[in-house]
Design a protein around this motif. Structure first.
Motif, PDB file in Angstrom:
ATOM      1  N   PRO A  95       0.788  -1.200  -0.058  1.00  0.00           N
ATOM      2  CA  PRO A  95      -0.006   0.057   0.056  1.00  0.00           C
ATOM      3  C   PRO A  95       0.980   1.220  -0.102  1.00  0.00           C
ATOM      4  O   PRO A  95       1.864   1.291   0.716  1.00  0.00           O
ATOM      5  CB  PRO A  95      -0.839  -0.193   1.371  1.00  0.00           C
ATOM      6  CG  PRO A  95       0.060  -0.649   2.032  1.00  0.00           C
ATOM      7  CD  PRO A  95       0.808  -1.957   1.416  1.00  0.00           C
ATOM      8  N   VAL A  96       0.503   2.109  -0.735  1.00  0.00           N
ATOM      9  CA  VAL A  96       1.142   3.666  -0.999  1.00  0.00           C
ATOM     10  C   VAL A  96       0.225   4.514  -0.878  1.00  0.00           C
ATOM     11  O   VAL A  96      -0.860   4.305  -1.210  1.00  0.00           O
ATOM     12  CB  VAL A  96       2.095   3.577  -2.137  1.00  0.00           C
ATOM     13  CG1 VAL A  96       3.227   2.439  -1.927  1.00  0.00           C
ATOM     14  CG2 VAL A  96       1.253   3.457  -3.352  1.00  0.00           C
ATOM     15  N   SER A  98      -1.587   7.114  -2.653  1.00  0.00           N
ATOM     16  CA  SER A  98      -1.940   6.873  -4.205  1.00  0.00           C
ATOM     17  C   SER A  98      -2.902   7.821  -4.623  1.00  0.00           C
ATOM     18  O   SER A  98      -3.604   8.638  -3.730  1.00  0.00           O
ATOM     19  CB  SER A  98      -2.506   5.625  -4.350  1.00  0.00           C
ATOM     20  OG  SER A  98      -1.823   4.763  -3.823  1.00  0.00           O
ATOM     21  N   TYR A 132      -0.841  -0.251  -4.624  1.00  0.00           N
ATOM     22  CA  TYR A 132      -0.369   0.752  -5.489  1.00  0.00           C
ATOM     23  C   TYR A 132      -0.926   0.177  -6.942  1.00  0.00           C
ATOM     24  O   TYR A 132      -1.172   0.754  -7.955  1.00  0.00           O
ATOM     25  CB  TYR A 132       1.312   0.389  -5.456  1.00  0.00           C
ATOM     26  CG  TYR A 132       1.699  -0.654  -6.457  1.00  0.00           C
ATOM     27  CD1 TYR A 132       2.017  -0.806  -7.657  1.00  0.00           C
ATOM     28  CD2 TYR A 132       2.040  -2.002  -5.720  1.00  0.00           C
ATOM     29  CE1 TYR A 132       2.514  -1.937  -8.109  1.00  0.00           C
ATOM     30  CE2 TYR A 132       2.546  -2.982  -6.213  1.00  0.00           C
ATOM     31  CZ  TYR A 132       2.749  -3.094  -7.606  1.00  0.00           C
ATOM     32  OH  TYR A 132       3.140  -4.338  -8.323  1.00  0.00           O
ATOM     33  N   ASP A 135      -3.982   2.310  -8.817  1.00  0.00           N
ATOM     34  CA  ASP A 135      -3.589   3.364  -9.608  1.00  0.00           C
ATOM     35  C   ASP A 135      -3.695   3.114 -10.998  1.00  0.00           C
ATOM     36  O   ASP A 135      -4.130   3.972 -11.974  1.00  0.00           O
ATOM     37  CB  ASP A 135      -2.569   4.483  -8.883  1.00  0.00           C
ATOM     38  CG  ASP A 135      -3.020   5.481  -7.892  1.00  0.00           C
ATOM     39  OD1 ASP A 135      -4.101   5.476  -7.850  1.00  0.00           O
ATOM     40  OD2 ASP A 135      -2.074   5.986  -7.634  1.00  0.00           O
ATOM     41  N   TYR A 164       5.571   3.522 -15.977  1.00  0.00           N
ATOM     42  CA  TYR A 164       5.478   3.336 -14.532  1.00  0.00           C
ATOM     43  C   TYR A 164       6.910   2.837 -13.828  1.00  0.00           C
ATOM     44  O   TYR A 164       7.418   3.388 -12.783  1.00  0.00           O
ATOM     45  CB  TYR A 164       4.443   2.427 -13.977  1.00  0.00           C
ATOM     46  CG  TYR A 164       4.383   2.295 -12.590  1.00  0.00           C
ATOM     47  CD1 TYR A 164       3.739   3.310 -11.559  1.00  0.00           C
ATOM     48  CD2 TYR A 164       4.583   1.255 -11.708  1.00  0.00           C
ATOM     49  CE1 TYR A 164       3.412   3.339 -10.343  1.00  0.00           C
ATOM     50  CE2 TYR A 164       4.619   0.971 -10.509  1.00  0.00           C
ATOM     51  CZ  TYR A 164       3.769   2.120  -9.680  1.00  0.00           C
ATOM     52  OH  TYR A 164       3.753   1.827  -8.361  1.00  0.00           O
ATOM     53  N   LEU A 168       9.307   4.888 -11.671  1.00  0.00           N
ATOM     54  CA  LEU A 168       9.725   4.498  -9.928  1.00  0.00           C
ATOM     55  C   LEU A 168      11.066   4.237  -9.934  1.00  0.00           C
ATOM     56  O   LEU A 168      11.618   4.681  -8.709  1.00  0.00           O
ATOM     57  CB  LEU A 168       8.941   2.956  -9.837  1.00  0.00           C
ATOM     58  CG  LEU A 168       8.928   2.438  -8.482  1.00  0.00           C
ATOM     59  CD1 LEU A 168       8.021   3.208  -7.800  1.00  0.00           C
ATOM     60  CD2 LEU A 168       8.449   0.868  -8.704  1.00  0.00           C
ATOM     61  N   HIS A 342       4.580   7.528  -6.661  1.00  0.00           N
ATOM     62  CA  HIS A 342       4.776   6.346  -5.682  1.00  0.00           C
ATOM     63  C   HIS A 342       6.150   6.094  -5.218  1.00  0.00           C
ATOM     64  O   HIS A 342       6.370   5.526  -4.109  1.00  0.00           O
ATOM     65  CB  HIS A 342       4.415   5.064  -6.453  1.00  0.00           C
ATOM     66  CG  HIS A 342       2.763   4.948  -6.535  1.00  0.00           C
ATOM     67  ND1 HIS A 342       2.148   3.732  -7.400  1.00  0.00           N
ATOM     68  CD2 HIS A 342       1.797   5.749  -6.485  1.00  0.00           C
ATOM     69  CE1 HIS A 342       0.761   3.962  -7.478  1.00  0.00           C
ATOM     70  NE2 HIS A 342       0.608   5.377  -6.860  1.00  0.00           N
ATOM     71  N   ASP A 345       7.036   7.094  -1.665  1.00  0.00           N
ATOM     72  CA  ASP A 345       6.674   6.340  -0.505  1.00  0.00           C
ATOM     73  C   ASP A 345       7.698   5.342  -0.029  1.00  0.00           C
ATOM     74  O   ASP A 345       8.473   5.017  -0.886  1.00  0.00           O
ATOM     75  CB  ASP A 345       5.315   5.535  -1.003  1.00  0.00           C
ATOM     76  CG  ASP A 345       4.686   5.209   0.370  1.00  0.00           C
ATOM     77  OD1 ASP A 345       4.764   4.095   0.831  1.00  0.00           O
ATOM     78  OD2 ASP A 345       3.283   5.852   0.633  1.00  0.00           O
ATOM     79  N   GLN A 347       7.501   2.354   0.591  1.00  0.00           N
ATOM     80  CA  GLN A 347       7.068   1.009   0.302  1.00  0.00           C
ATOM     81  C   GLN A 347       7.615   1.021  -1.392  1.00  0.00           C
ATOM     82  O   GLN A 347       7.471  -0.053  -1.889  1.00  0.00           O
ATOM     83  CB  GLN A 347       5.727   0.641  -0.021  1.00  0.00           C
ATOM     84  CG  GLN A 347       4.999   0.551   1.523  1.00  0.00           C
ATOM     85  CD  GLN A 347       5.206  -0.727   2.080  1.00  0.00           C
ATOM     86  OE1 GLN A 347       6.102  -1.424   2.006  1.00  0.00           O
ATOM     87  NE2 GLN A 347       4.106  -1.246   2.713  1.00  0.00           N
ATOM     88  N   ALA A 348       8.404   2.060  -1.631  1.00  0.00           N
ATOM     89  CA  ALA A 348       8.857   2.025  -3.316  1.00  0.00           C
ATOM     90  C   ALA A 348       9.499   0.815  -3.570  1.00  0.00           C
ATOM     91  O   ALA A 348       9.433   0.286  -4.528  1.00  0.00           O
ATOM     92  CB  ALA A 348       9.650   3.277  -3.431  1.00  0.00           C
ATOM     93  N   ILE A 351       7.466  -2.173  -3.655  1.00  0.00           N
ATOM     94  CA  ILE A 351       6.641  -2.183  -5.221  1.00  0.00           C
ATOM     95  C   ILE A 351       7.608  -2.846  -6.219  1.00  0.00           C
ATOM     96  O   ILE A 351       7.271  -3.760  -7.048  1.00  0.00           O
ATOM     97  CB  ILE A 351       6.378  -0.704  -5.661  1.00  0.00           C
ATOM     98  CG1 ILE A 351       5.236  -0.174  -4.692  1.00  0.00           C
ATOM     99  CG2 ILE A 351       5.744  -0.743  -6.867  1.00  0.00           C
ATOM    100  CD1 ILE A 351       4.931   1.443  -4.880  1.00  0.00           C
TER     101      ILE A 351
END
Length: 383
Positions: A95-96, A98, A132, A135, A164, A168, A342, A345, A347-348, A351
């Protein structure tokens, strides 16, 4: 703006509905969800000292019969209720913070503190902590439902996914004076468009506005310049219809300046998950680490205030085969901007690990499932 193409009368895949939603929230029929959400919206507007614009809600209901793309834009609340049940394999993804309501109409241009023209996501009303993939899935779904001529849904999803991953890995703002110079010819503003922009503001009839909105507009004006006119703005946007919105004009240093104030309520994601009142994450996301934010965009007294200008605009998507390359490049750029958002965050890293385990066509497959469900709701509403 995207063409409002009519949907085909047949071909919508019907998916079974679960009787319960993750988090033990019942999955009501769409019309019941819509009514419950609008009751909640009325309560949230009352908390910031304003009232829902009932005529705009009725206008939204009418527009929701136009086509499934318009319906998608107007119903993020339903998406928030359905998407984890439809795609449970992604509900446990990292979860980020978003965007939430990602779709092809939620990207545009603005000027940053250096006067540079920047492009990217320009609507963070539904910002929330969400797995994530959603989105990306909502963006790809919006392309499926827009039905652009000559654009393969599979190619569009692949372009989003590729962009994406790049955003990232190497996040940055999208600057039209340096990196994405190809966009400039599509966001140029002619003299006729400038005249039309200002005439529309001049012609708005002046009216009173709630005190919180007036105070926010006054604070957003340069050098405390007095406002010459405040006017309500009706029938603008789609997902935010019902929330009061106002435009303000003032004369400053030889010309007019304009501001807008729009009521900000918690994300519909929180409503869908029966969360208690939570502070908006709007500013946190719009001013993230890898963005070059709009310095005139702020939240004041419960209203989102922003500068209105002719050169703050979207890139028009054309429904013809001659613009296929533009569309693919644009979808990749949209994916890149989401990746950069994202990437801020914590949590990158998770991801990147999660993405590496997905099949090459995961996004296309997920968007097909989500599109069919939206079309089912659309057909129910229209019928």
């Amino acid at each position: 703006m995207l063409p409002k193409a009519r949907l085909a009368a047949q071909g919508a895949q019907r998916l079974p509905s679960s009787s319960t939603f993750s988090g033990a929230i019942p999955l009501m029929a769409f019309k019941d969800d819509s009514a419950a959400f609008e009751d909640w919206l009325r309560e949230q507007c009352a908390h910031i000292g304003c009232e829902v614009v009932e005529a705009d809600l009725q206008y939204k209901h009418d527009q929701m019969t136009v086509d499934a793309f318009v319906f998608l834009r107007a119903t993020f609340f339903r998406w928030a209720k359905r998407i984890e049940t439809l795609l449970p394999q992604y509900a446990e993804a990292p979860p980020v913070l978003s965007v939430g309501d990602t779709h092809v109409e939620n990207f545009g241009t603005w000027r940053d503190n250096e006067g540079r023209l920047v492009w990217g996501v320009n609507d963070f009303d539904e910002a929330a902590v969400i797995p994530y993939p959603f989105d990306l899935v909502r963006l790809a779904t919006s392309i499926c439902l827009a039905r652009l001529s000559g654009v393969s849904n599979q190619d569009a999803a692949a372009a989003i996914a590729k962009g994406y991953a790049q955003g990232l890995a190497a996040p940055r703002p999208t600057l039209l004076d340096e990196q994405e110079t190809w966009m400039r010819e599509y966001v140029g503003v002619s003299d006729r468009k400038r005249e039309k922009f200002w005439k529309k503001l001049y012609d708005l009839p002046a009216a009173s506005a709630p005190a919180p909105a007036v105070a926010g507009l006054e604070m957003s004006m340069p050098d405390g310049v007095p406002i010459s006119k405040i006017a309500p703005v009706y029938k603008k946007g789609m997902g935010s219809l019902g929330r009061p919105r106002f435009a303000a004009l003032a004369v400053w240093r030889g010309g007019h300046v304009a501001r807008e104030a729009k009521a900000l309520v918690p994300s519909a994601w929180e409503w869908a998950h029966a969360g208690g009142p939570t502070p908006s994450r709007f500013l946190e996301l719009s001013t993230g680490q890898f963005r070059s934010p709009d310095p005139w965009l702020d939240v004041r007294n419960g209203f989102v205030c922003r500068r209105l200008a002719a050169d703050s605009r979207k890139i028009d998507l054309h429904n013809d085969d001659d613009h296929l390359d533009l569309h693919i490049n644009l979808f990749s750029a949209m994916g890149f901007d989401l990746g950069a958002i994202h990437a801020a965050d914590q949590q990158a890293g998770a991801i990147t690990t999660h993405l590496a385990r997905q099949a090459d066509n995961w996004l296309h497959g997920a968007a097909q499932i989500a599109s069919a469900d939206v079309e089912n709701d659309f057909n129910t509403w229209k019928g």
